[in-house]
Design an enzyme around this catalytic site. Structure first.
Site, short mmCIF file in Angstrom:
data_model
loop_
_atom_site.label_atom_id
_atom_site.label_comp_id
_atom_site.label_asym_id
_atom_site.label_seq_id
_atom_site.Cartn_x
_atom_site.Cartn_y
_atom_site.Cartn_z
N MET A 103 1.19 4.14 9.20
CA MET A 103 0.39 4.36 8.29
C MET A 103 0.15 5.79 8.21
SD MET A 103 -3.37 3.08 7.20
CE MET A 103 -4.09 4.41 7.79
N ASP A 120 0.75 3.89 1.58
CA ASP A 120 0.49 4.80 2.78
C ASP A 120 1.29 3.92 4.21
OD1 ASP A 120 -1.32 3.01 3.15
OD2 ASP A 120 -3.13 4.10 3.28
N ASP A 170 0.80 -1.24 -0.18
CA ASP A 170 -0.01 -0.05 -0.05
C ASP A 170 0.97 1.33 -0.01
OD1 ASP A 170 -2.20 -1.74 -0.17
OD2 ASP A 170 -2.81 -1.19 1.91
N TRP A 225 -13.81 -1.55 -1.03
CA TRP A 225 -12.79 -1.86 0.04
C TRP A 225 -13.05 -3.18 0.85
CZ3 TRP A 225 -13.66 -2.97 5.22
CH2 TRP A 225 -12.32 -3.00 5.84
N HIS A 279 -5.55 8.74 6.92
CA HIS A 279 -6.17 9.56 5.80
C HIS A 279 -7.61 9.17 5.91
CE1 HIS A 279 -6.70 5.64 3.67
NE2 HIS A 279 -5.65 5.17 4.45
N ARG A 320 -11.44 7.75 4.28
CA ARG A 320 -11.71 6.95 3.12
C ARG A 320 -11.74 7.79 1.85
NH1 ARG A 320 -13.21 1.90 3.39
NH2 ARG A 320 -13.79 2.08 5.76
N GLU A 363 -10.29 -8.50 -0.07
CA GLU A 363 -9.39 -9.30 -1.09
C GLU A 363 -8.11 -9.75 -0.50
OE1 GLU A 363 -9.39 -5.97 -0.31
OE2 GLU A 363 -7.16 -5.59 0.04
N ASP A 364 -7.77 -9.10 0.85
CA ASP A 364 -6.42 -9.68 1.35
C ASP A 364 -6.72 -10.96 2.12
OD1 ASP A 364 -8.05 -8.17 3.05
OD2 ASP A 364 -6.34 -7.26 4.20
N1 UDH Z 1 -5.48 3.67 -3.02
C1 UDH Z 1 -5.30 4.60 -3.65
N2 UDH Z 1 -6.19 5.15 -4.27
C2 UDH Z 1 -7.49 5.08 -3.53
C3 UDH Z 1 -7.71 3.99 -2.63
C4 UDH Z 1 -6.57 3.03 -2.44
O1 UDH Z 1 -4.24 4.71 -4.17
O2 UDH Z 1 -8.33 5.83 -3.74
C5 UDH Z 1 -4.44 2.26 -2.76
C6 UDH Z 1 -3.19 3.02 -1.84
O3 UDH Z 1 -2.37 2.24 -2.13
C7 UDH Z 1 -3.93 2.49 -0.36
C8 UDH Z 1 -4.47 0.99 -0.68
O4 UDH Z 1 -4.85 1.24 -2.19
O5 UDH Z 1 -2.78 2.34 0.51
C9 UDH Z 1 -5.40 0.58 0.26
O6 UDH Z 1 -6.50 1.26 0.49
P1 UDH Z 1 -6.78 2.04 1.96
O7 UDH Z 1 -5.66 2.66 2.29
O8 UDH Z 1 -8.27 2.85 1.47
O9 UDH Z 1 -7.26 0.90 2.68
P2 UDH Z 1 -7.12 1.06 4.18
O10 UDH Z 1 -7.54 -0.26 4.70
O11 UDH Z 1 -7.89 1.99 4.63
O12 UDH Z 1 -5.86 1.26 4.54
C10 UDH Z 1 -9.48 2.24 4.63
C11 UDH Z 1 -9.94 3.47 4.96
C12 UDH Z 1 -9.87 3.75 6.20
C13 UDH Z 1 -10.49 4.99 6.57
C14 UDH Z 1 -10.39 5.54 8.07
C15 UDH Z 1 -11.06 6.92 8.21
N3 UDH Z 1 -10.85 7.30 9.75
C1 NGS Z 2 -10.94 -6.77 7.82
C2 NGS Z 2 -11.14 -6.56 6.17
C3 NGS Z 2 -9.67 -6.50 5.48
C4 NGS Z 2 -8.89 -5.40 6.18
C5 NGS Z 2 -8.85 -5.58 7.68
C6 NGS Z 2 -8.29 -4.40 8.02
O1 NGS Z 2 -12.25 -6.73 8.19
O2 NGS Z 2 -9.88 -6.55 4.06
O3 NGS Z 2 -10.31 -5.68 8.05
O4 NGS Z 2 -8.84 -3.19 7.60
N1 NGS Z 2 -11.87 -7.66 5.74
C7 NGS Z 2 -13.26 -7.92 5.50
O5 NGS Z 2 -13.57 -6.86 5.39
C8 NGS Z 2 -13.92 -9.10 4.92
S1 NGS Z 2 -8.40 -1.79 8.12
O6 NGS Z 2 -8.73 -1.71 9.58
O7 NGS Z 2 -7.01 -1.59 7.89
O8 NGS Z 2 -9.14 -0.76 7.56
O9 NGS Z 2 -7.66 -5.44 5.46
#
Ligand code: UDH
Ligand code: NGS
Length: 347
Positions: A288, A198, A196, A258, A291, A293, A261-262
């Site tokens: 991290m 970030d 990722d 979102w 950011h 959503r 997939e992992d």
């Molecule tokens: N990514 C992008 N652009 C996007 C979405 C995702 O570049 O518009 C890439 C980026 O590399 C990112 C990765 O996909 O690090 C994973 O996406 P994510 O960072 O959105 O996933 P994560 O689980 O965060 O880290 C989910 C949003 C949490 C919001 C919390 C609000 N307080």
């Molecule tokens: C789980 C998600 C994963 C995600 C993890 C951490 O619940 O994809 O949370 O998310 N699985 C499902 O939703 C089935 S996080 O806290 O980083 O936003 O990676």
């Protein structure tokens, strides 16, 4: 009376001259024949001097080639553990940085974000794949922190940012599949680190390379209180060898938006009899960039149903069913950016 010896030699003298003259004639004919042959075989208009000049050129070129080959240094293998590692790192995102500065502080990184150590031969060829859309600020920090770390780890690597074109729903895993295919078109990579944009490691002893089992690298995130949110968690940063990736048919293409997939990737790995390798929770600490959503990356309502059926879907959904179009490839000084059309979101 004449000396009989002298007489004898005087008697053979005319015969010897004749023989010499004949030999000379034969030699002349042979040389003439040789040149005529060269002239016809070459099929070009070439005179005597040109012929010899060309022969000289060729022979000096060959010598140079052999010289180059013989002076080409055979590097020793890089050590199992790099002597350049420093351990824990201070990572912060409040400092302001410019890509220009990052470029200047990484003079050995080549256009497209490629690097290999000059004193030793890395044991693996590593493609770093970043799923991306509109996160330029995060990418700057990633490049700022990761390039020096990867160089200290003595890796032979290239950085590939796979940029999803358009504004439809984001698809992280599909972008990672594309990164795998596209990176392989450029170099004989045998290890793929999926990161990722970030996430930054807080210790350079967390080596961004492949292991005998698929590796989960971001095992101790600040946002989870420096631990795993759950045992099967495989999100953030992971590393799979080319063989490991192919054994699971790559990643799923059907996770739009979102989440999940992992978990599907984790299921694939386990269902193929592999296990997850991880650094310890101290070495695996990472930060991290906070950011909100992103737009068009809302939680996917289908994700729970999808991960319940990984074993049934993984043979037909993956690298063998991947379709996309490359729209643009940009070679930036610190990374290669590949913009792709990943197709419409199925309804
Ligand atoms: N990514 C992008 N652009 C996007 C979405 C995702 O570049 O518009 C890439 C980026 O590399 C990112 C990765 O996909 O690090 C994973 O996406 P994510 O960072 O959105 O996933 P994560 O689980 O965060 O880290 C989910 C949003 C949490 C919001 C919390 C609000 N307080
Ligand atoms: C789980 C998600 C994963 C995600 C993890 C951490 O619940 O994809 O949370 O998310 N699985 C499902 O939703 C089935 S996080 O806290 O980083 O936003 O990676």
């Amino acid at each position: 009376m004449k000396d009989p010896l002298l007489q004898g030699s005087a008697a053979v003298l005319p015969g010897t001259s004749l023989q010499k003259a004949c030999k000379l004639l034969v030699l002349f004919c042979a040389v003439h024949l040789a040149f005529t042959l060269v002239y016809y075989v070459s099929g070009r208009e070439m005179n005597f001097f040109q012929y010899f000049y060309q022969q000289r050129q060729n022979s000096s070129k060959n010598t140079k080639e052999t010289e180059l080959e013989s002076t080409e240094v055979v590097l020793p293998d890089c050590p199992e553990s790099s002597p350049l590692l420093v351990g824990p790192l201070r990572i912060e995102f409040s400092i302001s940085i410019s890509l220009d500065e990052v470029m200047k502080t990484n003079p050995y990184v080549k256009e497209g974000g490629l690097y290999k150590p000059k004193d030793c031969k890395s044991l693996q060829k590593i493609a770093l794949i970043i799923p991306f859309r509109k996160r330029d600020e995060h990418l700057k920090y990633w490049l700022y922190y990761l390039h020096p770390i990867l160089q200290r780890q003595q890796l032979d690597y290239g950085v590939y940012v796979i940029n999803q074109d358009g504004d439809s729903t984001f698809n992280r895993a599909k972008l990672l599949n594309i990164g795998f295919v596209e990176a392989l078109k450029e170099y004989d990579y045998n290890c793929f680190v999926f990161s990722d944009v970030d996430l930054i490691p807080m210790d350079d002893k967390n080596i961004y390379k492949c292991y005998s089992q698929p590796r989960h690298l971001s095992v101790s995130m600040d946002k989870f209180g420096f631990g795993l949110p759950y045992h099967q968690y495989f999100g953030g940063v992971s590393a799979l060898s080319k063989e490991q990736f192919q054994r699971i048919n790559g990643f799923p293409n059907k996770f739009w938006g979102w989440g999940g997939e992992d978990d599907d990737i984790y299921n694939r790995i386990v269902s193929r009899g592999m296990s997850i390798s991880r650094p310890d929770a101290v070495t695996g600490k990472c930060k991290m960039i906070r950011h909100e959503r992103d737009e068009k990356n809302e939680p996917n309502p289908k994700r729970f149903d999808l991960i319940a059926h990984t074993r049934q879907t993984m043979n037909s959904d993956g690298i063998n069913s991947l379709t996309y179009k490359v729209l643009k490839t940009e070679k930036h000084p610190l990374y290669t950016k590949i913009t792709v059309d990943i197709g419409p979101v199925p309804s």
